[in-house]
Design a protein around this motif. Structure first.
Motif, PDB file in Angstrom:
ATOM      1  N   SER A 105       0.986  -1.161  -0.178  1.00 37.24           N
ATOM      2  CA  SER A 105      -0.005  -0.390  -0.447  1.00 37.24           C
ATOM      3  C   SER A 105       0.688   1.157   0.066  1.00 37.24           C
ATOM      4  O   SER A 105       0.207   1.887  -0.669  1.00 37.24           O
ATOM      5  CB  SER A 105      -0.984   0.045   1.241  1.00 37.24           C
ATOM      6  N   GLN A 106       2.154   1.207   0.663  1.00 37.39           N
ATOM      7  CA  GLN A 106       2.547   2.044   0.998  1.00 37.39           C
ATOM      8  C   GLN A 106       3.217   2.654  -1.137  1.00 37.39           C
ATOM      9  O   GLN A 106       3.797   3.193  -1.656  1.00 37.39           O
ATOM     10  CB  GLN A 106       3.735   2.216   1.983  1.00 37.39           C
ATOM     11  N   LYS A 107       3.514   1.768  -1.063  1.00 37.28           N
ATOM     12  CA  LYS A 107       4.681   1.684  -2.665  1.00 37.28           C
ATOM     13  C   LYS A 107       3.454   1.999  -3.399  1.00 37.28           C
ATOM     14  O   LYS A 107       3.592   2.761  -4.700  1.00 37.28           O
ATOM     15  CB  LYS A 107       4.653   0.438  -3.219  1.00 37.28           C
ATOM     16  N   GLU A 108       2.201   1.740  -3.341  1.00 36.07           N
ATOM     17  CA  GLU A 108       0.799   2.597  -4.700  1.00 36.07           C
ATOM     18  C   GLU A 108       0.960   3.909  -3.661  1.00 36.07           C
ATOM     19  O   GLU A 108       0.577   4.581  -5.038  1.00 36.07           O
ATOM     20  CB  GLU A 108      -0.120   1.395  -3.768  1.00 36.07           C
ATOM     21  N   SER A 109       1.020   3.854  -2.791  1.00 37.94           N
ATOM     22  CA  SER A 109       0.697   5.520  -2.551  1.00 37.94           C
ATOM     23  C   SER A 109       1.758   6.533  -2.807  1.00 37.94           C
ATOM     24  O   SER A 109       2.078   7.714  -3.497  1.00 37.94           O
ATOM     25  CB  SER A 109       0.414   5.580  -0.654  1.00 37.94           C
ATOM     26  N   LEU A 110       2.707   5.781  -3.142  1.00 40.63           N
ATOM     27  CA  LEU A 110       4.245   6.628  -3.754  1.00 40.63           C
ATOM     28  C   LEU A 110       4.200   6.663  -4.578  1.00 40.63           C
ATOM     29  O   LEU A 110       4.495   7.914  -5.142  1.00 40.63           O
ATOM     30  CB  LEU A 110       5.370   5.598  -2.767  1.00 40.63           C
ATOM     31  N   ASN A 111       3.509   5.373  -5.619  1.00 45.19           N
ATOM     32  CA  ASN A 111       3.743   5.919  -7.131  1.00 45.19           C
ATOM     33  C   ASN A 111       2.305   7.389  -7.573  1.00 45.19           C
ATOM     34  O   ASN A 111       2.751   7.993  -8.153  1.00 45.19           O
ATOM     35  CB  ASN A 111       3.021   4.781  -8.004  1.00 45.19           C
ATOM     36  N   THR A 113       1.817   9.805  -5.366  1.00 48.12           N
ATOM     37  CA  THR A 113       2.619  10.894  -5.741  1.00 48.12           C
ATOM     38  C   THR A 113       3.460  11.193  -6.419  1.00 48.12           C
ATOM     39  O   THR A 113       3.178  12.331  -6.945  1.00 48.12           O
ATOM     40  CB  THR A 113       3.557  10.613  -3.734  1.00 48.12           C
ATOM     41  N   ARG A 114       4.475  10.647  -6.998  1.00 46.16           N
ATOM     42  CA  ARG A 114       4.759  10.746  -8.003  1.00 46.16           C
ATOM     43  C   ARG A 114       4.298  10.794  -9.598  1.00 46.16           C
ATOM     44  O   ARG A 114       5.207  12.200  -9.782  1.00 46.16           O
ATOM     45  CB  ARG A 114       6.384   9.291  -8.329  1.00 46.16           C
ATOM     46  N   GLN A 115       3.276  10.036  -9.933  1.00 41.59           N
ATOM     47  CA  GLN A 115       2.440  10.667 -10.361  1.00 41.59           C
ATOM     48  C   GLN A 115       1.967  11.915 -10.116  1.00 41.59           C
ATOM     49  O   GLN A 115       2.049  13.014 -11.906  1.00 41.59           O
ATOM     50  CB  GLN A 115       1.761   9.587 -10.912  1.00 41.59           C
ATOM     51  N   ARG A 116       1.182  12.201  -9.470  1.00 45.37           N
ATOM     52  CA  ARG A 116       0.955  14.043  -9.187  1.00 45.37           C
ATOM     53  C   ARG A 116       1.840  15.098  -9.088  1.00 45.37           C
ATOM     54  O   ARG A 116       2.260  16.175  -9.865  1.00 45.37           O
ATOM     55  CB  ARG A 116       0.239  13.737  -7.636  1.00 45.37           C
ATOM     56  N   LEU A 117       3.575  14.713  -8.906  1.00 48.88           N
ATOM     57  CA  LEU A 117       3.986  15.306  -8.571  1.00 48.88           C
ATOM     58  C   LEU A 117       4.454  15.925 -10.008  1.00 48.88           C
ATOM     59  O   LEU A 117       4.834  16.864  -9.988  1.00 48.88           O
ATOM     60  CB  LEU A 117       5.675  14.928  -8.383  1.00 48.88           C
ATOM     61  N   THR A 118       4.603  14.364 -11.111  1.00 48.84           N
ATOM     62  CA  THR A 118       5.276  14.581 -12.166  1.00 48.84           C
ATOM     63  C   THR A 118       3.474  15.701 -13.006  1.00 48.84           C
ATOM     64  O   THR A 118       4.398  16.368 -14.023  1.00 48.84           O
ATOM     65  CB  THR A 118       4.879  13.585 -13.144  1.00 48.84           C
ATOM     66  N   GLU A 119       2.553  15.334 -12.843  1.00 47.76           N
ATOM     67  CA  GLU A 119       1.068  16.746 -13.184  1.00 47.76           C
ATOM     68  C   GLU A 119       1.239  17.778 -12.676  1.00 47.76           C
ATOM     69  O   GLU A 119       1.425  18.327 -14.096  1.00 47.76           O
ATOM     70  CB  GLU A 119       0.478  15.774 -12.837  1.00 47.76           C
ATOM     71  N   MET A 120       1.786  18.015 -11.830  1.00 46.80           N
ATOM     72  CA  MET A 120       1.745  19.074 -11.319  1.00 46.80           C
ATOM     73  C   MET A 120       3.651  20.026 -11.691  1.00 46.80           C
ATOM     74  O   MET A 120       3.069  20.813 -12.253  1.00 46.80           O
ATOM     75  CB  MET A 120       2.293  18.918  -9.523  1.00 46.80           C
ATOM     76  N   ASP A 121       4.370  18.719 -11.744  1.00 50.51           N
ATOM     77  CA  ASP A 121       5.474  19.989 -13.050  1.00 50.51           C
ATOM     78  C   ASP A 121       5.282  20.037 -14.304  1.00 50.51           C
ATOM     79  O   ASP A 121       6.066  21.785 -14.288  1.00 50.51           O
ATOM     80  CB  ASP A 121       6.968  18.720 -12.937  1.00 50.51           C
ATOM     81  N   GLU A 122       4.617  19.394 -14.954  1.00 51.55           N
ATOM     82  CA  GLU A 122       3.559  19.606 -16.585  1.00 51.55           C
ATOM     83  C   GLU A 122       2.713  21.404 -15.770  1.00 51.55           C
ATOM     84  O   GLU A 122       2.542  22.216 -17.177  1.00 51.55           O
ATOM     85  CB  GLU A 122       3.242  19.114 -17.050  1.00 51.55           C
ATOM     86  N   ASP A 123       1.988  20.848 -14.758  1.00 45.83           N
ATOM     87  CA  ASP A 123       1.369  22.546 -14.379  1.00 45.83           C
ATOM     88  C   ASP A 123       1.867  23.539 -14.165  1.00 45.83           C
ATOM     89  O   ASP A 123       1.332  24.262 -15.638  1.00 45.83           O
ATOM     90  CB  ASP A 123       0.069  21.923 -13.705  1.00 45.83           C
TER      91      ASP A 123
END
Length: 167
Positions: A105-111, A113-123
């Motif tokens: 579950s922590q791995k899923e949460s980290l993945n 979070t990483r996806q959201r950070l990538t989207e935020m970086d693009e935004d």
């Protein structure tokens, strides 16, 4: 022989103790048979044989019962230790499964979070480009306003000059 057997390791000790007891029983039987052969078939010999057999059987039975009790106790202790080890293994397995589930579950949460950070970086990249374009347009608009004001001041200046010089 008994002293030798006592110095053996535990695994071999039990095996040799059993053999030693068997040998002792055989020696006693042979001694009884020898005594019977010496005395002949008299009543006293028969009586002696019966009395010695009962004493030997009780002694052998007591020794065998003591050995049986000792082995039973050892088996019970070993069984108890095995049950404890089995319970500990089950508990460890449950803890491992729980830890593995938590890590999943922590791995899923980290993945995520990483996806959201990538989207935020693009935004943020898009926002930065949009702000650059807006700043560029603001500068263009100011230049245009200053140019228009200069043009209007020039036209007003020409109009005043023409009105003043015409009269």
């Amino acid at each position: 022989m008994e002293l030798e057997v006592r110095s053996f390791p535990m695994e071999e000790k039990l095996k040799y103790q059993t053999r030693l007891q068997s040998y002792k029983a055989q020696v006693q039987t042979f001694q009884r048979d020898l005594k019977t052969a010496r005395l002949g078939n008299s009543d006293e010999a028969n009586r002696e044989t019966l009395l010695s057999m009962s004493d030997d059987n009780y002694t052998t039975n007591d020794d065998q019962q003591a050995l049986l009790q000792e082995n039973t106790d050892r088996l019970d202790r070993t069984t108890y230790k095995m049950e404890q080890a089995y319970r500990a293994a089950l508990e460890t397995e449950q803890i491992g499964a729980t830890v593995l589930s938590n890590l999943g579950s922590q791995k899923e949460s980290l993945n995520k979070t990483r996806q959201r950070l990538t989207e935020m970086d693009e935004d943020l990249g898009r926002s930065s480009r949009l702000l650059s374009v807006m700043i560029h347009r603001v500068v263009q608009n100011r230049v245009m306003i200053v140019g228009l004001m200069a043009f209007l001041v020039l036209i007003i200046g020409i109009c005043i000059y023409l009105t003043v010089h015409r009269k």
